[in-house]
Design an enzyme around this catalytic site. Structure first.
Site, PDB file in Angstrom:
ATOM      1  N   ASP A 121      -2.521   1.293  -2.346  1.00  0.00           N
ATOM      2  CA  ASP A 121      -2.407   2.695  -1.369  1.00  0.00           C
ATOM      3  C   ASP A 121      -1.644   3.448  -1.953  1.00  0.00           C
ATOM      4  OD1 ASP A 121      -3.298   3.884   0.860  1.00  0.00           O
ATOM      5  OD2 ASP A 121      -1.593   3.092   2.239  1.00  0.00           O
ATOM      6  N   GLU A 181      -5.173   1.454  10.791  1.00  0.00           N
ATOM      7  CA  GLU A 181      -3.638   1.301  10.143  1.00  0.00           C
ATOM      8  C   GLU A 181      -2.559   1.812  11.328  1.00  0.00           C
ATOM      9  OE1 GLU A 181      -2.873   4.639   7.677  1.00  0.00           O
ATOM     10  OE2 GLU A 181      -1.105   3.413   6.550  1.00  0.00           O
TER      11      GLU A 181
HETATM   12  N1  ADE Z   1      -2.552   9.058   2.562  1.00  0.00           N
HETATM   13  C1  ADE Z   1      -1.810   8.224   1.609  1.00  0.00           C
HETATM   14  N2  ADE Z   1      -1.401   7.187   1.902  1.00  0.00           N
HETATM   15  C2  ADE Z   1      -1.831   7.133   3.246  1.00  0.00           C
HETATM   16  C3  ADE Z   1      -1.787   6.260   4.328  1.00  0.00           C
HETATM   17  N3  ADE Z   1      -1.357   4.819   4.114  1.00  0.00           N
HETATM   18  N4  ADE Z   1      -2.345   6.387   5.397  1.00  0.00           N
HETATM   19  C4  ADE Z   1      -3.034   7.552   5.697  1.00  0.00           C
HETATM   20  N5  ADE Z   1      -3.045   8.577   4.757  1.00  0.00           N
HETATM   21  C5  ADE Z   1      -2.460   8.425   3.655  1.00  0.00           C
HETATM   22 ZN    ZN Z   2      -4.609   4.958   2.183  1.00  0.00          ZN
END
Ligand code: ADE
Ligand code: ZN
Length: 324
Positions: free
Chosen positions: A268, A190
């Site tokens: 998410d 990410e």
């Molecule tokens: N916790 C909640 N959303 C998240 C994300 N997008 N990346 C990492 N941890 C998270």
């Molecule tokens: Zn996440």
């Protein structure tokens, strides 16, 4: 118009809390949540680190199993409205009793009981450690996971700040979860680039990757994901809202799919990112021309990758069969 049922594999339970739900609890308890909300009532953050801080501040009002039961009901009702028939929620013992196994069990039971009251949707829990809380704290989450592994708790994962430490620092916790029979995923690629995804596969031996979108930077990794059919839990609206990609057009989900990587679609933390699962699919249709066939294929991939038992998977796959 056909309505294709949806399978969601990547949803943080606290991150799915409607702002009004958190505000209501804060008022009930007389807690001050300064800095958490914009004037219009939405969650307030301008970058990923602020997002994590606001997220954790919002969690401070969720202090008991009963509240997590209510939260689960609110979140699943939202999902049902979006046509979701199966959801996997990330559940964090750190926010549910501070990592104490006995306390965690109470929270887990409250969430499981709330989910059982909604026959329209199946839910499983992925116990999640939080990377920036460090490897020692992660072990307490893994112990909670191992002690409650079963029909409801079926997986172990890691969220939080991917730029803190290395995936391999959490190998002990992942080994513990694997030995308890749990299925494994982690947030990787990410923020941490393709290298983080390679590390997750090598050091944690996960079978799915949360996000994984940075994989596009490394053609050898894309080939590896396609060859081994490693499923990505892609959350495009989250990535755009947090600035991983500047806009939907630049998002790599379609390039990954075209290269044979099994992608799935999730939200998410939907209220944080002003999104819903229907909106994600609408934008995928608008941006990349996804039609019903693609949407069905993606949800079939999600059903096949779900951390559930064979009977539930069969049921989901049946519901995904075209009706005409
Ligand atoms: N916790 C909640 N959303 C998240 C994300 N997008 N990346 C990492 N941890 C998270
Ligand atoms: Zn996440």
């Amino acid at each position: 118009m056909t309505v294709i049922p949806k399978i969601e594999l990547h949803l943080h339970i606290e991150g799915a809390a409607p702002p009004a739900f958190i505000r209501g609890l804060a008022q009930e308890k007389g807690l001050n949540l300064e800095g958490v909300f914009n004037d219009d009532g939405s969650y307030r953050f301008e970058n990923f680190n602020q997002f994590l801080s606001v997220y954790e501040a919002a969690c401070t009002v969720l202090t008991g199993p009963e509240e997590f039961g209510r939260l689960t009901t609110a979140v699943l009702e939202q999902s049902i409205e979006q046509g979701v028939i199966y959801t996997e929620a990330f559940l964090s013992p750190d926010f549910c009793g501070g990592g104490d196994v006995g306390a965690w069990r109470e929270y887990m039971i409250a969430m499981q009981e709330a989910a059982a009251k909604l026959p329209e949707i199946d839910m499983r829990g992925i116990v999640t450690c939080i990377r920036h809380f460090g490897p020692e704290q992660a072990k307490t989450a893994a112990l909670c996971a191992a002690e409650t592994a079963g029909d409801f708790i079926t997986g172990f994962g890691m969220g939080g700040d991917e730029m803190v430490g290395a995936q391999g620092d959490y190998a002990y916790s992942y080994d513990m979860a694997r030995e308890a029979g749990l299925r494994l995923t982690t947030h990787a690629g990410e923020w941490g680039g393709a290298a983080s995804v390679w590390q997750a596969l090598r050091d944690l031996k996960v079978e799915r990757i949360g996000h994984g979108v940075n994989s596009i930077e490394d053609p050898a990794l894309v080939d590896h994901l396609a060859e081994h059919q490693i499923v990505l839990e892609v959350c495009p609206g989250s990535n755009v809202a947090l600035g991983v990609y500047p806009d939907w057009q630049s998002h790599p989900i379609e390039k990954l799919r075209e290269r044979g990587v099994p992608v799935t679609v999730s939200t998410d933390d939907p209220p944080f990112f002003h999104t819903t699962l229907s909106r994600e699919y609408d934008l995928l249709a608008d941006t990349f021309g996804w039609d019903d066939e693609v949407v069905r294929d993606v949800n079939v991939a999600a059903a096949k990758a779900a951390f559930c038992d064979a009977a539930t998977r069969e049921k989901l796959l049946k519901q995904l069969e075209p009706t005409s």
